[in-house]
Scaffold this active site. Structure first.
Site, PDB file in Angstrom:
ATOM      1  N   THR A 147      36.246  46.959  14.685  1.00 30.75           N
ATOM      2  CA  THR A 147      35.342  47.545  15.366  1.00 30.75           C
ATOM      3  C   THR A 147      35.776  48.985  15.488  1.00 30.75           C
ATOM      4  O   THR A 147      36.602  49.375  15.500  1.00 30.75           O
ATOM      5  CB  THR A 147      35.334  46.967  16.957  1.00 30.75           C
ATOM      6  OG1 THR A 147      34.520  47.649  17.774  1.00 30.75           O
ATOM      7  CG2 THR A 147      36.588  46.886  17.691  1.00 30.75           C
TER       8      THR A 147
ATOM      9  N   ASP B   1      35.084  51.098  17.908  1.00 36.68           N
ATOM     10  CA  ASP B   1      35.271  51.448  19.184  1.00 36.68           C
ATOM     11  C   ASP B   1      36.787  51.400  19.665  1.00 36.68           C
ATOM     12  O   ASP B   1      37.041  52.006  20.738  1.00 36.68           O
ATOM     13  CB  ASP B   1      34.623  50.345  20.181  1.00 36.68           C
ATOM     14  CG  ASP B   1      33.055  50.224  20.039  1.00 36.68           C
ATOM     15  OD1 ASP B   1      32.520  51.172  19.695  1.00 36.68           O
ATOM     16  OD2 ASP B   1      32.563  49.366  20.464  1.00 36.68           O
TER      17      ASP B   1
ATOM     18  N   ARG C 189      24.392  78.342  22.369  1.00 37.34           N
ATOM     19  CA  ARG C 189      23.963  77.225  23.344  1.00 37.34           C
ATOM     20  C   ARG C 189      25.198  76.474  23.669  1.00 37.34           C
ATOM     21  O   ARG C 189      26.405  76.667  22.998  1.00 37.34           O
ATOM     22  CB  ARG C 189      22.989  76.136  22.439  1.00 37.34           C
ATOM     23  CG  ARG C 189      21.802  76.571  22.330  1.00 37.34           C
ATOM     24  CD  ARG C 189      21.093  75.598  21.373  1.00 37.34           C
ATOM     25  NE  ARG C 189      19.861  75.965  21.030  1.00 37.34           N
ATOM     26  CZ  ARG C 189      19.439  75.769  19.896  1.00 37.34           C
ATOM     27  NH1 ARG C 189      20.041  75.362  18.789  1.00 37.34           N
ATOM     28  NH2 ARG C 189      18.098  76.090  19.312  1.00 37.34           N
TER      29      ARG C 189
ATOM     30  N   LYS D 233      30.388  82.545  23.710  1.00 41.45           N
ATOM     31  CA  LYS D 233      29.193  82.303  24.454  1.00 41.45           C
ATOM     32  C   LYS D 233      28.730  80.831  23.990  1.00 41.45           C
ATOM     33  O   LYS D 233      27.539  80.563  24.783  1.00 41.45           O
ATOM     34  CB  LYS D 233      28.212  83.237  23.766  1.00 41.45           C
ATOM     35  CG  LYS D 233      28.554  84.801  24.044  1.00 41.45           C
ATOM     36  CD  LYS D 233      28.443  84.964  25.744  1.00 41.45           C
ATOM     37  CE  LYS D 233      28.781  86.480  25.917  1.00 41.45           C
ATOM     38  NZ  LYS D 233      29.323  86.566  27.461  1.00 41.45           N
TER      39      LYS D 233
ATOM     40  N   ARG E  43      28.762  54.382  12.347  1.00 41.92           N
ATOM     41  CA  ARG E  43      29.120  53.121  12.042  1.00 41.92           C
ATOM     42  C   ARG E  43      29.114  53.111  10.736  1.00 41.92           C
ATOM     43  O   ARG E  43      29.887  52.234   9.782  1.00 41.92           O
ATOM     44  CB  ARG E  43      28.283  52.161  12.612  1.00 41.92           C
ATOM     45  CG  ARG E  43      28.257  51.787  13.941  1.00 41.92           C
ATOM     46  CD  ARG E  43      28.726  50.302  14.452  1.00 41.92           C
ATOM     47  NE  ARG E  43      27.838  49.486  14.420  1.00 41.92           N
ATOM     48  CZ  ARG E  43      27.330  48.649  15.425  1.00 41.92           C
ATOM     49  NH1 ARG E  43      27.687  49.116  16.537  1.00 41.92           N
ATOM     50  NH2 ARG E  43      26.555  47.720  15.202  1.00 41.92           N
TER      51      ARG E  43
HETATM   52  P1  ATP Z   1      32.021  44.476  19.175  1.00 40.94           P
HETATM   53  O1  ATP Z   1      33.286  45.312  19.741  1.00 40.94           O
HETATM   54  O2  ATP Z   1      31.548  45.172  17.870  1.00 40.94           O
HETATM   55  O3  ATP Z   1      30.816  44.511  20.120  1.00 40.94           O
HETATM   56  P2  ATP Z   1      32.704  41.721  19.708  1.00 40.94           P
HETATM   57  O4  ATP Z   1      33.283  40.749  18.719  1.00 40.94           O
HETATM   58  O5  ATP Z   1      33.008  42.108  20.894  1.00 40.94           O
HETATM   59  O6  ATP Z   1      32.622  43.074  18.718  1.00 40.94           O
HETATM   60  P3  ATP Z   1      30.326  40.376  20.651  1.00 40.94           P
HETATM   61  O7  ATP Z   1      28.836  40.488  20.494  1.00 40.94           O
HETATM   62  O8  ATP Z   1      30.784  40.461  22.135  1.00 40.94           O
HETATM   63  O9  ATP Z   1      31.166  41.398  19.646  1.00 40.94           O
HETATM   64  O10 ATP Z   1      30.875  38.828  20.393  1.00 40.94           O
HETATM   65  C1  ATP Z   1      30.501  38.380  18.953  1.00 40.94           C
HETATM   66  C2  ATP Z   1      30.011  36.856  18.948  1.00 40.94           C
HETATM   67  O11 ATP Z   1      31.218  36.379  19.383  1.00 40.94           O
HETATM   68  C3  ATP Z   1      29.168  36.709  19.896  1.00 40.94           C
HETATM   69  O12 ATP Z   1      27.908  37.058  19.483  1.00 40.94           O
HETATM   70  C4  ATP Z   1      29.240  35.068  20.099  1.00 40.94           C
HETATM   71  O13 ATP Z   1      28.841  34.572  19.107  1.00 40.94           O
HETATM   72  C5  ATP Z   1      30.673  34.964  20.148  1.00 40.94           C
HETATM   73  N1  ATP Z   1      31.199  35.166  21.719  1.00 40.94           N
HETATM   74  C6  ATP Z   1      31.321  36.033  22.397  1.00 40.94           C
HETATM   75  N2  ATP Z   1      31.873  35.715  23.466  1.00 40.94           N
HETATM   76  C7  ATP Z   1      31.832  34.466  23.411  1.00 40.94           C
HETATM   77  C8  ATP Z   1      32.300  33.367  24.446  1.00 40.94           C
HETATM   78  N3  ATP Z   1      32.801  33.945  25.772  1.00 40.94           N
HETATM   79  N4  ATP Z   1      32.512  32.231  23.953  1.00 40.94           N
HETATM   80  C9  ATP Z   1      32.182  32.003  22.876  1.00 40.94           C
HETATM   81  N5  ATP Z   1      31.732  32.780  21.855  1.00 40.94           N
HETATM   82  C10 ATP Z   1      31.634  33.890  22.348  1.00 40.94           C
END
Ligand code: ATP
Length: 321
Positions: free
Chosen positions: A126, A128, A163, A215, A254
């Site tokens: 990610t 982030d 600016r 500035k 991204r």
């Molecule tokens: P990013 O940091 O880029 O957002 P991420 O993996 O944290 O990545 P999310 O959208 O939070 O992105 O999670 C990705 C997928 O993981 C979700 O769309 C879902 O399918 C699954 N997921 C997230 N939370 C849960 C949970 N509590 N239980 C089961 N599956 C989950």
């Protein structure tokens, strides 16, 4: 021991995900495993979008941004009945190991699959950098360089017109992209959720800068720090009399070819994930801490505090403003 392993990408795409998929597939094949890919993350698991691949499948992708496996968000994966469909699909293919590249949400999904009998490993991918168990995530370095490139360009026009420009960067409530890019660009102010600056101080600082020799000024702001950045810069302009603009960098952050650093990190993570499965590990995620590859239980990893940028926060006040 695992014999058939699949890999997927999930959550937000990040440059370097392809390099990681390549490392997983090549390393698995070298170790005698049958390798599979799943398209569209957990959605593809549920829809049985699962394909066996050979080493050529991952040729010439190490340098490509995005994810060739596509990504998706599937909130319904929180529902055990939905996950059961995914587990049944994996069983039908005889797949006993699954490597999930994504962020915290992806890791929770993986851990829940482990609890239903699938061996899983999570890899932090990610932009982030908001995964606490790793100093760095796949995509962060590339994104940081993209932001610097954009800020360099915005600097030219900001200086020419004398600016003030507020530049909003991504991070999803994690201030790392803001903090690191702000330091790398030597901006006048960095405002993140971990490093907020009271409104009054922002105004005073900008007026002091305007009254000095320089500035123009650049301010880096992490997304979700201000509810409405456009409205805020209007207020800044009204209260300070300084012509002030907001630039939201958006999805340009991204994309693009992964940096050398992200390609190498992605490759290290991919190889390590296969090694973990071969050693019988499961329900874990990979990270890099002090330049060492580490493995954490996913729930332990998610409970870790995010304090990896403490040393940088300490210097912000000394080098900015
Ligand atoms: P990013 O940091 O880029 O957002 P991420 O993996 O944290 O990545 P999310 O959208 O939070 O992105 O999670 C990705 C997928 O993981 C979700 O769309 C879902 O399918 C699954 N997921 C997230 N939370 C849960 C949970 N509590 N239980 C089961 N599956 C989950």
């Amino acid at each position: 021991m695992v014999k058939k392993v699949a890999v997927l990408t999930s959550g937000g795409d990040a440059p370097g995900m392809n390099a990681c998929v390549r490392a997983v597939v090549r390393s698995g094949l070298k170790n005698g495993l049958d390798m599979y890919v799943v398209y569209e993350g957990y959605l593809g698991l549920v829809q049985d979008n699962i394909v066996q691949v050979d080493r050529n499948f991952v040729s010439d992708i190490i340098n490509r941004g995005g994810t060739i496996l596509k990504s998706a968000r599937l909130p319904e994966f929180k529902d055990e009945a939905v996950r059961k469909i995914a587990v049944d699909n994996l069983k039908r293919h005889g797949i006993d190991g699954l490597i999930c590249i994504g962020g915290d949400g992806t890791f929770i999904g993986a851990k829940k699959l482990t609890e239903m009998g699938v061996r899983t490993v999570g890899i932090p991918g990610t932009i982030d950098n908001d995964v606490a168990c790793s100093d760095e995530t796949i995509g962060f370095d590339t994104c940081l360089n993209t932001i610097c490139d954009c800020v360099d360009k915005i600097r030219d026009t900001t200086a020419s017109h004398q600016r003030c420009t507020f530049i909003e960067v991504m991070g999803n409530r994690c201030g790392d992209l803001g903090l690191y890019s702000g330091i790398a660009e030597g901006v006048e102010m960095i405002i993140t959720a971990d490093h907020p600056i009271p409104e009054e101080e922002i105004m005073k600082t900008l007026i002091r800068l305007r009254d000095g020799k320089k500035k123009h000024s650049l301010v880096i702001v992490s997304e979700k720090t201000f509810p409405d950045l456009q409205a805020f810069v209007k207020k800044v302009q009204q209260e300070t009399g300084i012509e002030t603009r907001a630039q939201v960098l958006g999805h340009i952050q991204r994309g693009g070819a992964p940096s050398a650093r992200d390609r190498i990190l992605a490759t290290q993570f991919g190889v390590s994930a296969i090694e973990a499965l071969l050693q019988g590990e499961s329900g874990i995620c990979i990270g890099i801490v002090n330049n060492k590859i580490v493995h954490y239980d996913i729930y332990e990893a998610l409970a870790l505090p995010r304090n990896k940028h403490f040393n940088l926060l300490r210097i912000v006040g000394l080098v900015n403003r």
